[in-house]
Design a protein around this motif. Structure first.
Motif, PDB file in Angstrom:
ATOM      1  N   GLN A 495       0.813  -1.220   0.000  1.00  0.00           N
ATOM      2  CA  GLN A 495       0.000   0.000   0.000  1.00  0.00           C
ATOM      3  C   GLN A 495       0.840   1.262   0.000  1.00  0.00           C
ATOM      4  O   GLN A 495       0.314   2.355  -0.146  1.00  0.00           O
ATOM      5  CB  GLN A 495      -0.972  -0.017   1.191  1.00  0.00           C
ATOM      6  CG  GLN A 495      -0.420   0.538   2.508  1.00  0.00           C
ATOM      7  CD  GLN A 495       0.510  -0.404   3.224  1.00  0.00           C
ATOM      8  OE1 GLN A 495       1.259  -1.156   2.639  1.00  0.00           O
ATOM      9  NE2 GLN A 495       0.475  -0.363   4.540  1.00  0.00           N
ATOM     10  N   GLY A 496       2.165   1.133   0.213  1.00  0.00           N
ATOM     11  CA  GLY A 496       3.038   2.304   0.103  1.00  0.00           C
ATOM     12  C   GLY A 496       3.427   2.945   1.421  1.00  0.00           C
ATOM     13  O   GLY A 496       3.859   4.087   1.452  1.00  0.00           O
ATOM     14  N   LEU A 497       3.299   2.190   2.513  1.00  0.00           N
ATOM     15  CA  LEU A 497       3.590   2.772   3.829  1.00  0.00           C
ATOM     16  C   LEU A 497       5.043   3.213   3.947  1.00  0.00           C
ATOM     17  O   LEU A 497       5.325   4.294   4.470  1.00  0.00           O
ATOM     18  CB  LEU A 497       3.254   1.763   4.935  1.00  0.00           C
ATOM     19  CG  LEU A 497       3.631   2.225   6.344  1.00  0.00           C
ATOM     20  CD1 LEU A 497       2.766   3.404   6.770  1.00  0.00           C
ATOM     21  CD2 LEU A 497       3.520   1.086   7.344  1.00  0.00           C
ATOM     22  N   TYR A 498       5.976   2.377   3.490  1.00  0.00           N
ATOM     23  CA  TYR A 498       7.386   2.707   3.683  1.00  0.00           C
ATOM     24  C   TYR A 498       7.765   3.975   2.926  1.00  0.00           C
ATOM     25  O   TYR A 498       8.561   4.790   3.398  1.00  0.00           O
ATOM     26  CB  TYR A 498       8.282   1.536   3.259  1.00  0.00           C
ATOM     27  CG  TYR A 498       8.223   0.341   4.195  1.00  0.00           C
ATOM     28  CD1 TYR A 498       7.432   0.372   5.344  1.00  0.00           C
ATOM     29  CD2 TYR A 498       8.954  -0.810   3.935  1.00  0.00           C
ATOM     30  CE1 TYR A 498       7.374  -0.720   6.196  1.00  0.00           C
ATOM     31  CE2 TYR A 498       8.898  -1.910   4.793  1.00  0.00           C
ATOM     32  CZ  TYR A 498       8.105  -1.859   5.922  1.00  0.00           C
ATOM     33  OH  TYR A 498       8.046  -2.950   6.764  1.00  0.00           O
ATOM     34  N   THR A 499       7.199   4.127   1.749  1.00  0.00           N
ATOM     35  CA  THR A 499       7.433   5.351   0.986  1.00  0.00           C
ATOM     36  C   THR A 499       6.974   6.552   1.806  1.00  0.00           C
ATOM     37  O   THR A 499       7.648   7.575   1.890  1.00  0.00           O
ATOM     38  CB  THR A 499       6.656   5.280  -0.337  1.00  0.00           C
ATOM     39  OG1 THR A 499       6.979   4.047  -0.991  1.00  0.00           O
ATOM     40  CG2 THR A 499       7.016   6.439  -1.258  1.00  0.00           C
ATOM     41  N   LEU A 500       5.817   6.384   2.433  1.00  0.00           N
ATOM     42  CA  LEU A 500       5.227   7.459   3.224  1.00  0.00           C
ATOM     43  C   LEU A 500       6.064   7.781   4.462  1.00  0.00           C
ATOM     44  O   LEU A 500       6.296   8.949   4.791  1.00  0.00           O
ATOM     45  CB  LEU A 500       3.832   6.998   3.654  1.00  0.00           C
ATOM     46  CG  LEU A 500       2.822   8.064   3.982  1.00  0.00           C
ATOM     47  CD1 LEU A 500       2.426   8.771   2.704  1.00  0.00           C
ATOM     48  CD2 LEU A 500       1.609   7.428   4.626  1.00  0.00           C
ATOM     49  N   LEU A 501       6.540   6.743   5.150  1.00  0.00           N
ATOM     50  CA  LEU A 501       7.358   6.971   6.351  1.00  0.00           C
ATOM     51  C   LEU A 501       8.640   7.713   5.966  1.00  0.00           C
ATOM     52  O   LEU A 501       9.085   8.617   6.676  1.00  0.00           O
ATOM     53  CB  LEU A 501       7.688   5.638   7.036  1.00  0.00           C
ATOM     54  CG  LEU A 501       6.490   4.829   7.562  1.00  0.00           C
ATOM     55  CD1 LEU A 501       6.984   3.557   8.259  1.00  0.00           C
ATOM     56  CD2 LEU A 501       5.612   5.642   8.506  1.00  0.00           C
ATOM     57  N   ALA A 502       9.211   7.345   4.819  1.00  0.00           N
ATOM     58  CA  ALA A 502      10.426   8.027   4.370  1.00  0.00           C
ATOM     59  C   ALA A 502      10.122   9.486   4.019  1.00  0.00           C
ATOM     60  O   ALA A 502      10.931  10.376   4.286  1.00  0.00           O
ATOM     61  CB  ALA A 502      11.020   7.301   3.169  1.00  0.00           C
ATOM     62  N   SER A 532      -6.983   1.201   8.047  1.00  0.00           N
ATOM     63  CA  SER A 532      -6.539   2.492   7.485  1.00  0.00           C
ATOM     64  C   SER A 532      -5.707   3.277   8.494  1.00  0.00           C
ATOM     65  O   SER A 532      -5.739   4.503   8.510  1.00  0.00           O
ATOM     66  CB  SER A 532      -7.740   3.343   7.040  1.00  0.00           C
ATOM     67  OG  SER A 532      -8.510   2.673   6.081  1.00  0.00           O
ATOM     68  N   ARG A 533      -4.940   2.581   9.346  1.00  0.00           N
ATOM     69  CA  ARG A 533      -4.377   3.243  10.512  1.00  0.00           C
ATOM     70  C   ARG A 533      -2.886   3.572  10.436  1.00  0.00           C
ATOM     71  O   ARG A 533      -2.392   4.366  11.231  1.00  0.00           O
ATOM     72  CB  ARG A 533      -4.619   2.386  11.767  1.00  0.00           C
ATOM     73  CG  ARG A 533      -3.937   1.023  11.736  1.00  0.00           C
ATOM     74  CD  ARG A 533      -4.218   0.213  12.982  1.00  0.00           C
ATOM     75  NE  ARG A 533      -3.508   0.677  14.133  1.00  0.00           N
ATOM     76  CZ  ARG A 533      -2.202   0.512  14.350  1.00  0.00           C
ATOM     77  NH1 ARG A 533      -1.455  -0.094  13.444  1.00  0.00           N
ATOM     78  NH2 ARG A 533      -1.641   0.967  15.447  1.00  0.00           N
ATOM     79  N   GLN A 534      -2.124   2.936   9.506  1.00  0.00           N
ATOM     80  CA  GLN A 534      -0.676   3.070   9.621  1.00  0.00           C
ATOM     81  C   GLN A 534      -0.146   4.465   9.268  1.00  0.00           C
ATOM     82  O   GLN A 534       0.842   4.906   9.852  1.00  0.00           O
ATOM     83  CB  GLN A 534       0.053   2.003   8.789  1.00  0.00           C
ATOM     84  CG  GLN A 534       0.049   0.589   9.409  1.00  0.00           C
ATOM     85  CD  GLN A 534       0.832   0.453  10.702  1.00  0.00           C
ATOM     86  OE1 GLN A 534       0.989   1.415  11.461  1.00  0.00           O
ATOM     87  NE2 GLN A 534       1.298  -0.755  10.983  1.00  0.00           N
ATOM     88  N   SER A 535      -0.773   5.157   8.330  1.00  0.00           N
ATOM     89  CA  SER A 535      -0.309   6.528   8.042  1.00  0.00           C
ATOM     90  C   SER A 535      -0.362   7.341   9.321  1.00  0.00           C
ATOM     91  O   SER A 535       0.534   8.119   9.637  1.00  0.00           O
ATOM     92  CB  SER A 535      -1.194   7.200   6.980  1.00  0.00           C
ATOM     93  OG  SER A 535      -1.190   6.455   5.809  1.00  0.00           O
ATOM     94  N   MET A 536      -1.444   7.158  10.050  1.00  0.00           N
ATOM     95  CA  MET A 536      -1.630   7.913  11.280  1.00  0.00           C
ATOM     96  C   MET A 536      -0.751   7.387  12.416  1.00  0.00           C
ATOM     97  O   MET A 536      -0.059   8.169  13.073  1.00  0.00           O
ATOM     98  CB  MET A 536      -3.109   7.833  11.692  1.00  0.00           C
ATOM     99  CG  MET A 536      -3.480   8.549  12.954  1.00  0.00           C
ATOM    100  SD  MET A 536      -5.291   8.737  13.028  1.00  0.00           S
ATOM    101  CE  MET A 536      -5.724   7.468  14.177  1.00  0.00           C
ATOM    102  N   GLY A 716      -5.291  17.006  15.744  1.00  0.00           N
ATOM    103  CA  GLY A 716      -4.588  16.134  16.691  1.00  0.00           C
ATOM    104  C   GLY A 716      -3.972  14.904  16.071  1.00  0.00           C
ATOM    105  O   GLY A 716      -3.522  14.010  16.772  1.00  0.00           O
ATOM    106  N   VAL A 717      -3.950  14.859  14.742  1.00  0.00           N
ATOM    107  CA  VAL A 717      -3.425  13.686  14.048  1.00  0.00           C
ATOM    108  C   VAL A 717      -2.245  14.157  13.203  1.00  0.00           C
ATOM    109  O   VAL A 717      -2.283  15.260  12.672  1.00  0.00           O
ATOM    110  CB  VAL A 717      -4.549  13.070  13.168  1.00  0.00           C
ATOM    111  CG1 VAL A 717      -3.988  12.175  12.102  1.00  0.00           C
ATOM    112  CG2 VAL A 717      -5.543  12.329  14.040  1.00  0.00           C
ATOM    113  N   GLY A 723      -6.187   7.774   6.688  1.00  0.00           N
ATOM    114  CA  GLY A 723      -5.931   6.670   5.763  1.00  0.00           C
ATOM    115  C   GLY A 723      -7.032   6.573   4.726  1.00  0.00           C
ATOM    116  O   GLY A 723      -8.203   6.864   5.014  1.00  0.00           O
ATOM    117  N   VAL A 724      -6.668   6.200   3.504  1.00  0.00           N
ATOM    118  CA  VAL A 724      -7.661   6.103   2.429  1.00  0.00           C
ATOM    119  C   VAL A 724      -7.737   4.693   1.851  1.00  0.00           C
ATOM    120  O   VAL A 724      -8.301   4.482   0.793  1.00  0.00           O
ATOM    121  CB  VAL A 724      -7.357   7.101   1.292  1.00  0.00           C
ATOM    122  CG1 VAL A 724      -7.485   8.519   1.797  1.00  0.00           C
ATOM    123  CG2 VAL A 724      -5.967   6.860   0.696  1.00  0.00           C
ATOM    124  N   GLY A 725      -7.162   3.736   2.569  1.00  0.00           N
ATOM    125  CA  GLY A 725      -7.099   2.386   2.022  1.00  0.00           C
ATOM    126  C   GLY A 725      -8.439   1.696   1.904  1.00  0.00           C
ATOM    127  O   GLY A 725      -8.618   0.813   1.070  1.00  0.00           O
TER     128      GLY A 725
END
Lengths: 796, 293
Positions: A495-502, A532-536, A716-717, A723-725
């Motif tokens: 889903q692209g989480l690692y790209t987002l964390l970087a 839909s929680r990991q971005s946050m 507060g986030v 998340g839009v997954g």
């Protein structure tokens, strides 16, 4: 072992960052879990029950003894620890001991020198079963005298939500409806796989494609009778998940075989086995009554929900909690009565899948809104706008929307997106018609329809879970260049989480080179890649860790510069720590010792349901609206979705490219449930456990998706991002079926819609009315009242 | 443990000898059916006879009014090279699987599997094709409508291999239509081929995936042939009456012997065949009238 450490290229928060795993994946270089290899490894295979409900009379292993290459055959008695696991309750055997409760339930596992030898050995095990009665229908499961699937009975959870009094709601118009949705498979392209390697300390290292390393370990360790620290999990390449990897599948089996044989053991499912090896989306039956005043004010919703949980609990109780709280839709309704039940049956277990209970109820409440609009003579989009939730209003569960809730915005933006260009009826080419390459029409029988749907879902875990995010960020020198390393237990599943964390690290520290270390249980628990929680959550933890790293760099810069720093505010940029905008110290010069900080991010605490189903149970919400345009061949009942327009509440878009991917992929999965995806069952047996017969949409079935992001930051986030997954999946099914109703004038109350129904050959799904509500001790999952152990909750 | 012998003849005579010597070995062309069966564990062949190296099978050529298509000609080749000569067969080939499958899968393999849902079969029936089979001793041809003898069973002898298919070149309009519940890469719920043969006054039909074997709708053919001849319609090229189209469609639908299965219902299959027959006849007859202008 293939290192999954990933150097992520380019992009800060808000930019279109391309995925570094994209190129390796499309060129076949990415190592998925099924590609895992160790020299001298053994291959596992699983004997599964051929029937859905039976008592195990005997299990004869003598035929396997002495088979060449077979290293171990293990049965229930060989489970070193407790022979039960589960996400919410440990109700599921590692290997069936006394009875089997669904077709495909594991009974024995084998390790051998090759997959063929392992399967050959499985074939030599003689499993003698005594048939038991089974329950294969969710309404029958509630009937008096029904076969009890579990000792606690067949009711897994019942949730009752009551607000106001629907009988005195003052409605002028009522509409009623019955809806069904089918069992959907996540159809992740990478089947379940992993490799267990025995360790010298008597423990085991498990490399596995999963969604939550720590929840896996929490279930695995007690079954192996090992302390947590001796069960080390490492993330292997994940080939999609969509909820299907939240539950344990091959993990414990592989570890048992590795510990028994003292050799690495790989277990890798094929497609057919995968259908039996993971949970599915719950089939649902939904009865609804909507009441409104003549001027279009929705005043009452009554809903009765019935979900088929299958043979084991999995995450069904949480899925039901979601479905119940969202059953009235994203609308302001003063009088509500919602009763939802999830039952045990002898069907395959159901659990998490993208949307987690929301797609089923969205299919119902949106059909009801269209019915209501027709009954009132009001435009369906307008009716939705009039009743839309907004901040300050509350859900039927009494939860006041304190954060971002741009319901009107998603509706209005979606409705305003451009319609597809007009097309002549003839000469469109194969993909311009329903039936596609099948060449079944040149324009005959074609009717166009437009449908609209709005929906919503919670982000992160609910009902009191404190599913914190956690991450470590380390900055060190490589040569003369600062490099930032992210270490988390967070799962990237495509889903692209690692790209987002970087992107977050680059934004916070202005360091270009970012490395994401392979996720493992050496990192702190950071919760599941789901909801839909990991971005946050992991995104929030990375942001916090970056702030701490920055503070440490500032401290070093101050002590290096002495009085030179003055009282200026410090910042970091272009490789320098700056004071009041002037360079103070090179970051590289501050890194004789690396800086490493770990942070934990908690979302706001939530509560549980009271006896009226009232409670502040969700963290925050993501809303979405989609409009579908379809062409239907009315004679053949075939469909071409012409266009989907989507307006998605994203809080703030962190990666526009990643977002379009989620919107298109999520829409495709919703389209699948609308038109073709159904796990077909006969007495609990899956009839179409293959991609030949379980159809998922191809590119020829996918329309162009025109999408707009609605950016209304969540207070507060981190970055205000949501998340839009999941949200596109939730609304896609409802919008597409609404368009089919518009095109054909037919009722179409069941998803997927069959060609038979579209062609008028099969009547709508029928019901004898909602079943009575079961008698339960309270709102909690029923096994809790029987002191069953809880699963994930212990992690928090 | 089953040991599988892998045979890979380099020429057609070698292939026939290998076949005679290993009657239990399963012939493999593109492998798009056989390997799926093996992967599913439904087929445990003691031997595989790979025909992929036999160049003779990969060719096609015209001979008088017919085209001889080698058994190893792929779906992709049917689409790109034979669209003009055999339009319905090219259309059917286009409905098979995905591009990689069409690059591997062959006409001969389709016949070897002899699935009732095989996409090429209805066209071969409608066109009056003949399947050429050979053993190391003798070669013979089998009319397409005698080739399919049961579900996934064909008329091939234990020592025989399919060498090619003789298909009359199109002398009139043809069509092939396939119904599936998704818009590409789908096994037929049902399918229908129609070929008009103005030179002989014949009408050819083929029904797929709606019976134990691919079927001809013989009564429908006879009815339409009779009607067209009787009214001199081939010559006059006048429009067909609605009632004639309906009757033809009804007879096509009745010729099918469908069942309920995971892909579709019996009722839907009969209904869809009626619709396809009506549409196909409309298109073909219209094309015939247009072509004459």
């Amino acid at each position: 072992m293939t290192a999954l450490d990933t150097v992520v290229a380019g992009g800060r928060v808000g930019e279109r960052a391309t995925r570094l795993d994209g190129y390796p994946k499309v060129t076949g270089q990415f190592a998925y879990a099924s590609d895992l290899h160790r020299d001298g490894m053994l291959f596992g295979a699983t004997l599964r029950s051929p029937v859905a409900s039976a008592r195990i009379r005997s299990l004869d292993l003598s035929g396997v003894a002495g088979s060449p290459g077979v290293a171990a055959v293990l049965v229930a008695a060989d489970v070193p620890g407790k022979n039960r696991f589960g996400l919410n309750f440990d109700d599921q055997p590692v290997l069936a001991d006394t009875v089997v409760r669904y077709q495909g339930e594991p009974v024995a596992v084998v390790a051998a020198s090759s997959p063929a030898r392992a399967w050959d050995a499985v074939g030599r095990i003689v499993l003698e079963l005594e048939p038991l009665p089974g329950v294969f229908d969710m309404e029958e499961a509630l009937a008096d005298g029904a076969h009890r699937v579990q000792e606690v009975g067949n009711v897994l959870r019942h949730v009752h939500i009551e607000r106001g009094d629907t009988r005195s709601a003052g409605a002028d118009v009522w509409v009623e409806g019955y809806y069904e949705t089918a069992m959907q498979d996540q159809a992740a392209l990478g089947p379940e796989a992993g490799l267990a390697v025995p360790a010298e300390d008597g423990g085991v290292d498990l490399y596995v494609a999963t969604q939550w390393l720590h929840a896996d370990r929490e279930q695995i360790a007690p079954c192996l009778d090992l302390p947590d620290e001796k069960v080390r999990l490492h993330l292997a390449g994940v080939g999609g998940a969509f909820g299907s990897r939240e539950d344990i599948h091959m993990q414990i089996h592989a570890c048992m075989l590795a510990l028994r044989t003292g050799r690495p053991v790989k277990l890798s499912y094929g497609r057919e086995e995968s259908f039996h090896g993971h949970v599915h989306r719950h089939p649902a039956r939904i009865w609804m009554r909507h009441g409104a005043t003549r001027d279009g004010r929705l005043v009452a919703v009554e809903a009765r929900l019935l979900f088929d949980g299958g043979a084991y609990a999995s995450s069904s109780p949480a899925v039901l909690g979601n479905a119940a709280t969202f059953a009235a839709g994203p609308y302001d309704v003063p009088h509500v009565r919602i009763d939802g039940t999830v039952v045990y049956t002898n069907n395959p277990p159901c659990g998490a899948m993208r949307g987690f209970g929301a797609p089923q109820v969205c299919f119902g409440h949106e059909a009801q809104m269209d019915k209501l609009a027709r009954a009132l003579g009001i435009d369906p989009v307008d009716l939705r706008l009039r009743n839309a939730l907004e901040p300050g209003l509350s859900l039927p569960s009494g939860q006041v929307l304190t954060g971002s809730a741009p319901v009107r915005e998603v509706i209005a933006r979606c409705a305003a997106l451009p319609m597809p260009d007009a097309e002549p009826l003839e000469g469109r080419g194969a993909f311009g018609y329903p039936g596609g390459t099948g060449n079944v029409t040149r324009g005959e029988g074609i009717k166009r329809g437009v449908g609209f749907a709005v929906g919503f879902k919670n982000i992160a875990y609910s009902e009191g879970f404190d599913d914190a995010g956690s991450a470590r960020v380390t900055v060190r020198l490589e040569g003369d260049e600062p490099v930032a390393e992210i270490h988390t237990a967070a799962v990237e599943m495509g889903q692209g989480l690692y790209t987002l964390l970087a992107q977050i690290v680059r934004t916070e520290l202005d360091i270009d080179r970012v490395v994401v270390r392979q996720a493992d249980t050496a990192a702190r628990n950071t919760g599941s890649t789901s909801a839909s929680r990991q971005s946050m959550m992991s995104g929030g933890a990375v942001q916090m860790a970056c702030a701490q790293v920055r503070a440490a760099l500032f401290e070093r810069a101050r002590s290096q510069a002495g009085a030179g720093a003055g009282n200026h505010e410090l910042s970091v940029g272009r490789g320098w720590v700056n004071a009041g905008g002037h360079p103070l110290a090179r970051v590289a010069d501050l890194l004789d010792e690396p800086v490493s900080r770990e942070a934990v991010y908690h979302h706001r605490r939530t509560g549980t349901f009271d006896d009226k189903g009232q409670g502040d149970v969700h963290v925050c919400f993501a809303f979405a609206a989609e409009r579908a345009v379809v062409d239907v061949d009315e004679d053949l009942g075939l469909v071409r979705v012409v266009q989907v327009a989507a307006a998605i509440d994203a809080g703030r878009v962190l990666n526009p490219l990643g977002m379009s991917g989620q919107v298109e992929g999520g829409t495709a999965q919703g389209l699948g449930l609308a038109l073709m995806e159904e796990v077909q069952l006969s007495d609990g047996a899956i009839r179409n456990a293959s991609f030949t017969d379980y159809l998922i949409p191809t590119i020829a079935d996918m329309p162009p998706v025109v999408s707009a992001a609605v950016e209304d930051p969540e207070p507060g986030v981190p970055y205000g991002a949501k998340g839009v997954g999941e949200s596109p999946t939730i609304v896609a099914t409802a919008a597409i079926v609404a368009a089919l109703r518009d095109a054909t004038g037919r009722e179409l109350n069941r998803a997927p819609v069959s060609p038979d129904e579209l062609a008028g050959l099969r009547p709508p799904a029928a019901t004898q009315g909602p079943p009575p509500c079961p008698d339960v001790p309270g709102q909690d999952p029923v096994p809790l009242y029987f002191q069953s152990g809880s699963g994930q909750q212990r992690l928090m | 443990m089953v040991q599988t012998t892998f045979l890979q003849p380099a020429s057609w005579p070698e292939a026939l000898e290998a076949r005679a010597a290993n009657p239990d070995a399963v012939p493999v062309a593109g492998g798009t059916d056989v390997l799926v069966e093996v992967n599913f564990g439904r087929l445990h062949p003691s031997g595989l006879l790979d025909l992929g190296r036999v160049r003779e099978l990969r060719t096609w050529g015209r001979e008088k009014g017919r085209v001889r298509v080698g058994a190893g000609v792929t779906y992709s080749e049917l689409i790109t090279q034979l669209r003009g000569d055999l339009p319905a067969l090219a259309t059917a080939a286009r409905t098979v699987g995905s591009p990689p499958i069409r690059n591997r899968g062959t006409l001969g393999g389709n016949l070897g599997t002899a699935s009732p849902a095989g996409d090429c079969h209805p066209v071969l029936l409608a066109c009056g094709a003949e399947v050429e089979v050979a053993s190391s001793r003798v070669s013979r041809t089998v009319p397409a409508d005698e080739f399919f003898v049961g579900p996934k069973r064909n008329a091939l002898g234990a020592d025989e291999l399919i060498s090619g298919v003789w298909i009359p070149r199109a002398t009139g309009p043809q069509s092939f239509s396939k119904v599936g519940t998704r818009n590409a890469m789908v096994i037929a719920v049902c399918s229908l081929a129609l070929a008009l043969h103005p030179d002989s006054g014949r009408v050819g039909t083929g029904i797929g995936s709606a019976g134990p074997v691919p079927l001809r709708a013989r009564e429908a053919e006879a009815f339409l042939e009779g009607h067209l001849a009787e009214r001199g319609a081939w010559e006059s090229k006048r429009p067909l009456e609605e009632a004639v189209v309906d009757r033809f469609a009804e007879l096509v639908s009745q010729a099918a012997a469908p069942i309920d299965d995971v892909r579709g219902s019996l009722r839907y299959r009969r209904h869809a065949l009626r619709v396809l027959a009506r549409r196909s006849l409309g298109w073909c007859w219209n094309d015939y009238r247009e072509a004459a202008r």
